[in-house]
Write a protein that holds these residues in place. Structure first.
Motif, PDB file in Angstrom:
ATOM      1  N   CYS A 123       0.758  -1.229  -0.138  1.00 20.84           N
ATOM      2  CA  CYS A 123       0.171  -0.074   0.014  1.00 20.84           C
ATOM      3  C   CYS A 123       0.987   1.417   0.020  1.00 20.84           C
ATOM      4  CB  CYS A 123      -0.969   0.140   1.263  1.00 20.84           C
ATOM      5  SG  CYS A 123      -0.132  -0.140   2.779  1.00 20.84           S
ATOM      6  N   ALA A 124       0.409   2.384  -0.688  1.00 21.00           N
ATOM      7  CA  ALA A 124       1.001   3.555  -0.515  1.00 21.00           C
ATOM      8  C   ALA A 124       0.634   4.469   0.553  1.00 21.00           C
ATOM      9  CB  ALA A 124       0.887   4.264  -1.931  1.00 21.00           C
ATOM     10  N   ILE A 125       1.627   5.294   1.247  1.00 17.67           N
ATOM     11  CA  ILE A 125       1.163   6.406   2.299  1.00 17.67           C
ATOM     12  C   ILE A 125       1.205   7.642   1.629  1.00 17.67           C
ATOM     13  CG2 ILE A 125       1.656   7.042   4.580  1.00 17.67           C
ATOM     14  CD1 ILE A 125       0.886   4.269   4.356  1.00 17.67           C
ATOM     15  N   LEU A 126       0.010   8.238   1.518  1.00 19.23           N
ATOM     16  CA  LEU A 126      -0.160   9.426   0.648  1.00 19.23           C
ATOM     17  C   LEU A 126      -0.239  10.616   1.608  1.00 19.23           C
ATOM     18  CD1 LEU A 126      -0.444   7.486  -1.649  1.00 19.23           C
ATOM     19  CD2 LEU A 126      -1.764   9.219  -2.665  1.00 19.23           C
ATOM     20  N   ARG A 127       0.445  11.825   1.302  1.00 25.47           N
ATOM     21  CA  ARG A 127      -0.001  12.971   2.112  1.00 25.47           C
ATOM     22  C   ARG A 127      -0.861  13.659   1.536  1.00 25.47           C
ATOM     23  NH1 ARG A 127       4.814  17.597   3.431  1.00 25.47           N
ATOM     24  NH2 ARG A 127       3.395  19.249   3.759  1.00 25.47           N
ATOM     25  N   ASP A 128      -2.283  13.930   2.287  1.00 26.14           N
ATOM     26  CA  ASP A 128      -3.381  14.503   1.595  1.00 26.14           C
ATOM     27  C   ASP A 128      -3.144  15.815   0.938  1.00 26.14           C
ATOM     28  OD1 ASP A 128      -4.455  12.236   2.308  1.00 26.14           O
ATOM     29  OD2 ASP A 128      -5.885  13.102   3.675  1.00 26.14           O
ATOM     30  N   ASP A 129      -2.504  16.846   1.704  1.00 27.75           N
ATOM     31  CA  ASP A 129      -2.380  18.106   0.992  1.00 27.75           C
ATOM     32  C   ASP A 129      -1.535  18.305  -0.389  1.00 27.75           C
ATOM     33  OD1 ASP A 129      -0.247  17.813   2.346  1.00 27.75           O
ATOM     34  OD2 ASP A 129       0.216  19.852   2.923  1.00 27.75           O
ATOM     35  N   THR A 130      -0.403  17.525  -0.393  1.00 23.70           N
ATOM     36  CA  THR A 130       0.298  17.515  -1.563  1.00 23.70           C
ATOM     37  C   THR A 130      -0.107  16.253  -2.494  1.00 23.70           C
ATOM     38  OG1 THR A 130       1.984  16.214  -0.635  1.00 23.70           O
ATOM     39  CG2 THR A 130       2.071  18.769  -0.429  1.00 23.70           C
ATOM     40  N   ASN A 131      -0.610  15.039  -2.095  1.00 24.19           N
ATOM     41  CA  ASN A 131      -0.779  13.880  -2.802  1.00 24.19           C
ATOM     42  C   ASN A 131       0.381  13.228  -2.729  1.00 24.19           C
ATOM     43  OD1 ASN A 131      -2.912  12.179  -3.456  1.00 24.19           O
ATOM     44  ND2 ASN A 131      -2.354  12.689  -5.660  1.00 24.19           N
ATOM     45  N   ASP A 132       1.603  13.641  -2.351  1.00 21.96           N
ATOM     46  CA  ASP A 132       2.937  12.881  -2.486  1.00 21.96           C
ATOM     47  C   ASP A 132       2.855  11.644  -1.719  1.00 21.96           C
ATOM     48  OD1 ASP A 132       3.998  15.192  -3.755  1.00 21.96           O
ATOM     49  OD2 ASP A 132       4.854  16.017  -1.783  1.00 21.96           O
ATOM     50  N   ILE A 133       3.462  10.809  -2.470  1.00 21.22           N
ATOM     51  CA  ILE A 133       3.734   9.245  -1.725  1.00 21.22           C
ATOM     52  C   ILE A 133       4.864   9.449  -0.831  1.00 21.22           C
ATOM     53  CG2 ILE A 133       4.381   6.965  -2.040  1.00 21.22           C
ATOM     54  CD1 ILE A 133       2.990   7.395  -4.942  1.00 21.22           C
ATOM     55  N   LEU A 134       4.654   9.223   0.217  1.00 28.09           N
ATOM     56  CA  LEU A 134       5.661   9.232   1.474  1.00 28.09           C
ATOM     57  C   LEU A 134       6.398   7.901   1.472  1.00 28.09           C
ATOM     58  CD1 LEU A 134       4.020  11.590   4.155  1.00 28.09           C
ATOM     59  CD2 LEU A 134       5.394  12.058   2.115  1.00 28.09           C
ATOM     60  N   SER A 135       5.790   6.726   1.492  1.00 25.98           N
ATOM     61  CA  SER A 135       6.316   5.536   1.466  1.00 25.98           C
ATOM     62  C   SER A 135       5.391   4.645   0.801  1.00 25.98           C
ATOM     63  CB  SER A 135       7.016   5.105   2.790  1.00 25.98           C
ATOM     64  OG  SER A 135       5.664   4.929   3.614  1.00 25.98           O
ATOM     65  N   VAL A 136       5.957   3.544   0.619  1.00 22.83           N
ATOM     66  CA  VAL A 136       5.175   2.051   0.471  1.00 22.83           C
ATOM     67  C   VAL A 136       5.536   1.215   1.426  1.00 22.83           C
ATOM     68  CG1 VAL A 136       4.960   0.302  -1.301  1.00 22.83           C
ATOM     69  CG2 VAL A 136       5.586   2.629  -2.172  1.00 22.83           C
ATOM     70  N   GLN A 137       4.322   0.562   1.986  1.00 21.52           N
ATOM     71  CA  GLN A 137       4.620  -0.374   3.003  1.00 21.52           C
ATOM     72  C   GLN A 137       3.674  -1.608   2.761  1.00 21.52           C
ATOM     73  OE1 GLN A 137       6.287   0.651   5.572  1.00 21.52           O
ATOM     74  NE2 GLN A 137       6.884   2.794   4.940  1.00 21.52           N
ATOM     75  N   SER A 138       3.555  -2.361   3.861  1.00 19.49           N
ATOM     76  CA  SER A 138       2.714  -3.680   3.846  1.00 19.49           C
ATOM     77  C   SER A 138       1.438  -3.226   4.110  1.00 19.49           C
ATOM     78  CB  SER A 138       3.370  -4.806   4.669  1.00 19.49           C
ATOM     79  OG  SER A 138       3.068  -4.565   5.941  1.00 19.49           O
ATOM     80  N   PRO A 139       0.289  -3.994   4.025  1.00 21.08           N
ATOM     81  CA  PRO A 139      -0.950  -3.632   4.389  1.00 21.08           C
ATOM     82  C   PRO A 139      -0.985  -3.364   6.040  1.00 21.08           C
ATOM     83  CG  PRO A 139      -0.984  -5.167   2.638  1.00 21.08           C
ATOM     84  CD  PRO A 139       0.218  -4.897   3.117  1.00 21.08           C
ATOM     85  N   ASP A 140      -0.128  -4.173   6.683  1.00 19.05           N
ATOM     86  CA  ASP A 140      -0.231  -4.193   8.088  1.00 19.05           C
ATOM     87  C   ASP A 140       0.047  -2.892   8.802  1.00 19.05           C
ATOM     88  OD1 ASP A 140      -1.152  -7.009   8.157  1.00 19.05           O
ATOM     89  OD2 ASP A 140       0.913  -7.561   8.412  1.00 19.05           O
ATOM     90  N   TYR A 141       0.754  -2.025   7.860  1.00 20.41           N
ATOM     91  CA  TYR A 141       1.392  -0.823   8.577  1.00 20.41           C
ATOM     92  C   TYR A 141       0.236   0.332   8.961  1.00 20.41           C
ATOM     93  CZ  TYR A 141       4.011   3.596   8.686  1.00 20.41           C
ATOM     94  OH  TYR A 141       4.756   4.825   9.067  1.00 20.41           O
ATOM     95  N   GLN A 142       0.329   0.708  10.069  1.00 16.72           N
ATOM     96  CA  GLN A 142      -0.788   1.401  10.637  1.00 16.72           C
ATOM     97  C   GLN A 142      -0.365   3.007  10.596  1.00 16.72           C
ATOM     98  OE1 GLN A 142      -3.837   0.105  11.567  1.00 16.72           O
ATOM     99  NE2 GLN A 142      -2.742  -1.874  10.755  1.00 16.72           N
ATOM    100  N   LEU A 143      -1.288   3.583  10.435  1.00 17.05           N
ATOM    101  CA  LEU A 143      -1.003   5.265  10.346  1.00 17.05           C
ATOM    102  C   LEU A 143      -1.007   6.011  11.745  1.00 17.05           C
ATOM    103  CD1 LEU A 143      -3.273   6.249   7.449  1.00 17.05           C
ATOM    104  CD2 LEU A 143      -0.942   5.780   7.249  1.00 17.05           C
ATOM    105  N   VAL A 144      -0.338   6.788  11.941  1.00 15.03           N
ATOM    106  CA  VAL A 144      -0.334   7.580  13.029  1.00 15.03           C
ATOM    107  C   VAL A 144      -0.247   9.217  12.361  1.00 15.03           C
ATOM    108  CG1 VAL A 144       0.803   8.620  15.183  1.00 15.03           C
ATOM    109  CG2 VAL A 144       1.091   6.112  14.943  1.00 15.03           C
TER     110      VAL A 144
END
Length: 336
Positions: free
Chosen positions: A71-92
């Motif tokens: 899965c990709a972790i996207l920053r909402d205001d810029t839509n930049d991809i901050l990283s690619v992680q496994s689905p188990d990765y939890q957001l803070v």
């Protein structure tokens, strides 16, 4: 850029500008919520359910396909991809990091707030008090507590006691290098609500310990001890934490305990002498307590699997090491 603050990062500092000249400087002390907004960190991230990939087919072509293994972790205001992680990765979320600061007290103030590498790393530095115990030479103490997290998996949700004013990547590395053993951390997997609750409890304990520390340290630093008193104190601490010492051991158990006491008291004495020489300060109960607690907080078991530094840090803040440190200080106050 050594500071690694990009055009999409934000930073705010209390009174003193950072060496790199970036970010904002404010004259009024900031609450965590104010610092979050002033630094421009009140954006969020989200996690995609999968990513588009290109895998070779039977004919050697690379048609686009969809994979739910990442899965990709996207920053909402810029839509930049901050990283690619496994689905188990939890957001803070950023605001959750700053909210944790309130566990240190409703009147908590922020020294610096910033992101690095385009928002991949998040830093909230809480400012504590600066004071010098009496009779301590140049032993001035500044207390910071860094709350850290990341959106690329490089930094777990962490609490880091430090004396370093973090304003960039260089100072972040410096703080991590100096105080990593005292860091409490929770990886971005599993039940993050439970982990955030545990972090709040750890921070509350840290705050209580800090209050105790500040209130009692001057009493202990004013209590002068001679060489004989110091040795008696160390022996009494050993009996408090371990077991009574038999002067003329008869059994194997008594002999092992006697040897263990000899080794520990020697370590405490060496630490005491080293600090006194470094500070050029008179011998005091504070230095004696410090010699014991430093050894406690860096103790590693000699048998079995070694405890990881993150678990040792958790014990220092919340568990048995923390309780022992407070017990030693209380014992010194009564003993003096």
């Amino acid at each position: 850029m050594a500071h690694e603050i990009t055009s999409t990062d934000g930073a705010v500092f209390y009174k003193e500008q950072a060496w790199h000249g970036l970010g904002y400087t404010v004259e009024e002390a900031m609450t965590p919520h104010q610092a979050l907004k002033m630094a421009g960190l009140d954006w969020r991230v989200h996690k995609t359910t999968g990513i588009r990939t290109w895998e070779a087919d039977t004919e050697g072509e690379f048609p686009p396909s969809y994979s739910d293994k990442f899965c990709a972790i996207l920053r909402d205001d810029t839509n930049d991809i901050l990283s690619v992680q496994s689905p188990d990765y939890q957001l803070v979320q950023n605001y959750e990091v700053f909210d944790l600061a309130y566990a240190l007290g409703a009147d908590v103030k922020i020294e610096s707030a910033l992101s690095l590498q385009g928002g991949k790393k998040i830093i909230c530095l809480v400012k504590g008090d600066t004071f010098a115990p009496s009779n301590s030479g140049n032993d001035s103490i500044t207390q910071y507590l860094a709350l850290l997290s990341s959106h690329d998996g490089t930094i777990a949700l962490s609490g880091l006691p430090t004396s370093v004013r973090i304003v960039c990547m260089n100072t972040l590395k410096m703080a991590l290098g100096r105080a990593k053993k005292n860091m409490i951390r929770f990886t971005h997997t599993g039940n993050m609500e439970d982990k955030k609750s545990q972090m709040r409890l750890a921070l509350e304990q840290y705050a209580n310990t800090g209050k105790f520390f500040k209130e009692q340290v001057n009493i202990l630093s004013n209590a002068s001890l001679n060489t004989e008193q110091i040795q008696k104190f160390f022996l009494s601490v050993y009996e408090l934490l371990e077991s009574p010492i038999v002067a003329n051991p008869q059994t194997e158990k008594e002999y092992k305990n006697y040897l263990n006491a000899t080794v520990l008291v020697s370590k405490w004495s060496a630490g005491f002498d080293e600090e006194r020489k470094e500070l050029n300060a008179p011998a005091s109960a504070w230095m004696a307590v410090n010699a014991v607690t430093k050894e406690l907080q860096h103790r590693i078991p000699t048998k079995g699997r070694k405890t990881g530094w993150e678990n040792r840090a958790y014990n220092n803040l919340m568990g048995s090491n923390q309780d022992d440190s407070i017990a030693v200080a209380n014992h010194a106050l009564a003993w003096c």
